[in-house]
Scaffold this motif. Structure first.
Motif, PDB file in Angstrom:
ATOM      1  N   GLN A 380      23.611 -18.757  19.897  1.00  0.00           N
ATOM      2  CA  GLN A 380      23.996 -18.190  18.602  1.00  0.00           C
ATOM      3  C   GLN A 380      23.839 -19.212  17.482  1.00  0.00           C
ATOM      4  O   GLN A 380      23.432 -18.861  16.361  1.00  0.00           O
ATOM      5  N   ALA A 381      24.143 -20.476  17.770  1.00  0.00           N
ATOM      6  CA  ALA A 381      24.006 -21.519  16.754  1.00  0.00           C
ATOM      7  C   ALA A 381      22.548 -21.697  16.355  1.00  0.00           C
ATOM      8  O   ALA A 381      22.228 -21.840  15.164  1.00  0.00           O
ATOM      9  N   LEU A 382      21.635 -21.676  17.331  1.00  0.00           N
ATOM     10  CA  LEU A 382      20.209 -21.819  17.027  1.00  0.00           C
ATOM     11  C   LEU A 382      19.696 -20.632  16.219  1.00  0.00           C
ATOM     12  O   LEU A 382      18.915 -20.792  15.274  1.00  0.00           O
ATOM     13  N   THR A 383      20.169 -19.434  16.578  1.00  0.00           N
ATOM     14  CA  THR A 383      19.781 -18.243  15.824  1.00  0.00           C
ATOM     15  C   THR A 383      20.284 -18.337  14.384  1.00  0.00           C
ATOM     16  O   THR A 383      19.570 -17.999  13.424  1.00  0.00           O
ATOM     17  N   GLY A 384      21.510 -18.820  14.231  1.00  0.00           N
ATOM     18  CA  GLY A 384      22.084 -18.956  12.895  1.00  0.00           C
ATOM     19  C   GLY A 384      21.346 -19.955  12.029  1.00  0.00           C
ATOM     20  O   GLY A 384      21.370 -19.862  10.796  1.00  0.00           O
ATOM     21  N   LEU A 385      20.670 -20.921  12.667  1.00  0.00           N
ATOM     22  CA  LEU A 385      19.888 -21.901  11.916  1.00  0.00           C
ATOM     23  C   LEU A 385      18.501 -21.375  11.564  1.00  0.00           C
ATOM     24  O   LEU A 385      17.733 -22.054  10.869  1.00  0.00           O
ATOM     25  N   GLY A 386      18.185 -20.184  12.058  1.00  0.00           N
ATOM     26  CA  GLY A 386      16.890 -19.582  11.763  1.00  0.00           C
ATOM     27  C   GLY A 386      15.729 -20.239  12.476  1.00  0.00           C
ATOM     28  O   GLY A 386      14.602 -20.229  11.965  1.00  0.00           O
ATOM     29  N   LEU A 387      15.982 -20.799  13.665  1.00  0.00           N
ATOM     30  CA  LEU A 387      14.952 -21.544  14.384  1.00  0.00           C
ATOM     31  C   LEU A 387      14.270 -20.677  15.438  1.00  0.00           C
ATOM     32  O   LEU A 387      14.922 -19.904  16.143  1.00  0.00           O
ATOM     33  N   ASP A 388      12.977 -20.830  15.550  1.00  0.00           N
ATOM     34  CA  ASP A 388      12.211 -20.196  16.618  1.00  0.00           C
ATOM     35  C   ASP A 388      12.115 -21.207  17.756  1.00  0.00           C
ATOM     36  O   ASP A 388      11.080 -21.835  17.987  1.00  0.00           O
ATOM     37  N   THR A 389      13.230 -21.379  18.448  1.00  0.00           N
ATOM     38  CA  THR A 389      13.367 -22.429  19.457  1.00  0.00           C
ATOM     39  C   THR A 389      13.754 -21.809  20.785  1.00  0.00           C
ATOM     40  O   THR A 389      14.616 -20.921  20.837  1.00  0.00           O
ATOM     41  N   HIS A 390      13.139 -22.279  21.860  1.00  0.00           N
ATOM     42  CA  HIS A 390      13.485 -21.788  23.195  1.00  0.00           C
ATOM     43  C   HIS A 390      14.568 -22.682  23.781  1.00  0.00           C
ATOM     44  O   HIS A 390      14.414 -23.898  23.839  1.00  0.00           O
ATOM     45  N   LEU A 391      15.665 -22.067  24.208  1.00  0.00           N
ATOM     46  CA  LEU A 391      16.780 -22.800  24.794  1.00  0.00           C
ATOM     47  C   LEU A 391      16.674 -22.756  26.310  1.00  0.00           C
ATOM     48  O   LEU A 391      16.623 -21.687  26.909  1.00  0.00           O
ATOM     49  N   HIS A 392      16.629 -23.930  26.927  1.00  0.00           N
ATOM     50  CA  HIS A 392      16.539 -24.046  28.378  1.00  0.00           C
ATOM     51  C   HIS A 392      17.839 -24.637  28.917  1.00  0.00           C
ATOM     52  O   HIS A 392      18.286 -25.685  28.442  1.00  0.00           O
TER      53      HIS A 392
END
Length: 399
Positions: A380-392
């Motif tokens: 949720q934090a990565l989504t809130g930052l607007g990042l197109d990042t894959h979380l592993h």
């Protein structure tokens, strides 16, 4: 700076003298939670050897090369998880449960290994009348302004001079794995509990069975000199003269919890079957090297020359992870929600630790989460930052 530690010659749990080694790493940082303001200083941290050994008598696993003096390096120690909403909710629920089940409303509770008093605050909110925290590493300069009335912090060790400390219960969280003399400490604790036989002691600590089953090599580091399974934790308390009230797992199976009172007339200990522990350790020893190789291969595929590879957590798991890698430089930085860890550098690697919002500038394509218990919160934090990042999850790297 490399130091050779003196080996322990008897089991710290049962006193046995026959062991077998099953996992070794040389030159690992002796501290994982210390926060360094300078990268060069962080890289000069003292190192020691890690030789995990199992007692053939009771099945207890420990680092036979552990030397507690090596950890006293003078760096700022920072291990609080209170900045995580997910962890805070767990800690608050745990405190409420302990107070309710053991009728600790308006009573006095002691906590050994209290840090800066985070869990004491939860206990007070749950209805405890007075809370006393004991920890030689407590930051008394930082804590007072954030602590409610009724909490007292003592920056010292729990020793014989504190046997008459009045309290109705004693809590010890994530501390027993750091204490070299397990039996001596629990015996001292029994002497404290004998002053009032209805006193209850409540412990939680990492579940080593999960660590070894998952081949989680990043959860093995110098500061943890002891590795408890549910069975060896039970044995430790029973050998010290306690009667177990409850023994279970918490926080998505990552922690063991135990609640006990003194046994006024402990009987003789019967024979111990440690075959299951020994099989677990040997299985880990057989598989961990290939697990580590798969992890390093996956990291190599995720690495990009134009995007940094980031780990989410700037604390002990990351230090343990990096110290096991043949090429730790594959990781470019760490992120941590604890504001007291942001802007510091990790022991041995000198890896910088950033605040989460800096990821908007770093723009990593891949983030490695060191603890899967926080997957939803971090996602949720990565989504809130607007990042197109894959979380592993770090566990995915072993597959």
């Amino acid at each position: 700076m490399m130091y050779e530690s003196s080996s322990r010659v008897s089991c710290p749990l049962c006193g046995g003298a026959e062991f077998f080694d099953f996992y070794s790493r040389d030159s690992v940082p002796v501290t994982c939670c210390s926060a360094f303001e300078d990268a060069a200083q962080a890289r000069q941290v003292a190192c020691g050897n890690l030789h995990l050994t199992a007692c053939e008598r009771c099945g207890f696993a420990f680092n036979r090369s552990f030397d507690p003096l090596l950890g006293e390096i003078g760096a700022r120690y920072e291990s609080s998880q209170a900045a995580s909403a997910h962890f805070n909710a767990y800690a608050a629920a745990l405190a409420q449960s302990l107070v309710s089940r053991h009728h600790l409303e308006n009573k006095t509770v002691v906590e050994i290994g209290c840090g800066d008093g985070d869990f004491l605050k939860h206990l007070m909110s749950a209805g405890v009348g007075r809370a006393i925290g004991i920890d030689p590493l407590t930051n008394v300069d930082r804590a007072p302004g954030t602590l409610p009335q009724g909490i007292e912090l003592l920056p010292r060790l729990f020793d014989e001079s504190m046997l008459d400390l009045p309290a109705d219960a004693l809590v010890c969280r994530h501390t027993l794995e750091h204490i070299p003399d397990v039996h001596g400490f629990l015996t001292l604790l029994r002497r404290w509990a004998e002053r009032a036989p209805d006193r209850v002691v409540l412990f939680d600590l990492p579940d080593a069975e999960r660590v070894f089953t998952e081949r989680a090599f990043w959860d093995i580091y110098y500061e943890h000199c002891n590795y408890f399974t549910a069975s060896t934790l039970r044995r430790a308390f029973e050998l010290a003269g306690f009667r177990i009230l409850a023994l279970g797992r918490e926080f998505q199976g990552q922690y063991l919890s135990i609640e006990a009172v003194i046994d006024p007339a402990p009987g003789p200990q019967g024979p111990i079957d440690s075959s299951s522990e020994q099989a677990l350790y040997r299985s880990f020893a057989t598989d961990v090297r290939s697990s580590l190789q798969r992890c390093e291969s996956t990291l190599g595929r995720l690495k990009s020359p134009s995007h940094p590879l980031i780990v989410w957590q700037g604390n002990s798991k990351t230090v343990g992870f990096l110290s096991a890698l043949a090429h730790p430089e594959v990781i470019d930085g760490a992120v941590d929600v604890n504001p007291h860890r942001q802007g510091i550098f990790l022991p041995a690697s000198g890896l910088p630790v950033y605040a989460p919002h800096t990821l908007k500038e770093l723009r990593p394509r891949h983030v490695i989460l060191m603890n899967p218990a926080y997957f939803e919160e971090v996602s949720q934090a990565l989504t809130g930052l607007g990042l197109d990042t894959h979380l592993h999850s770090v566990n995915e790297l072993l597959r």
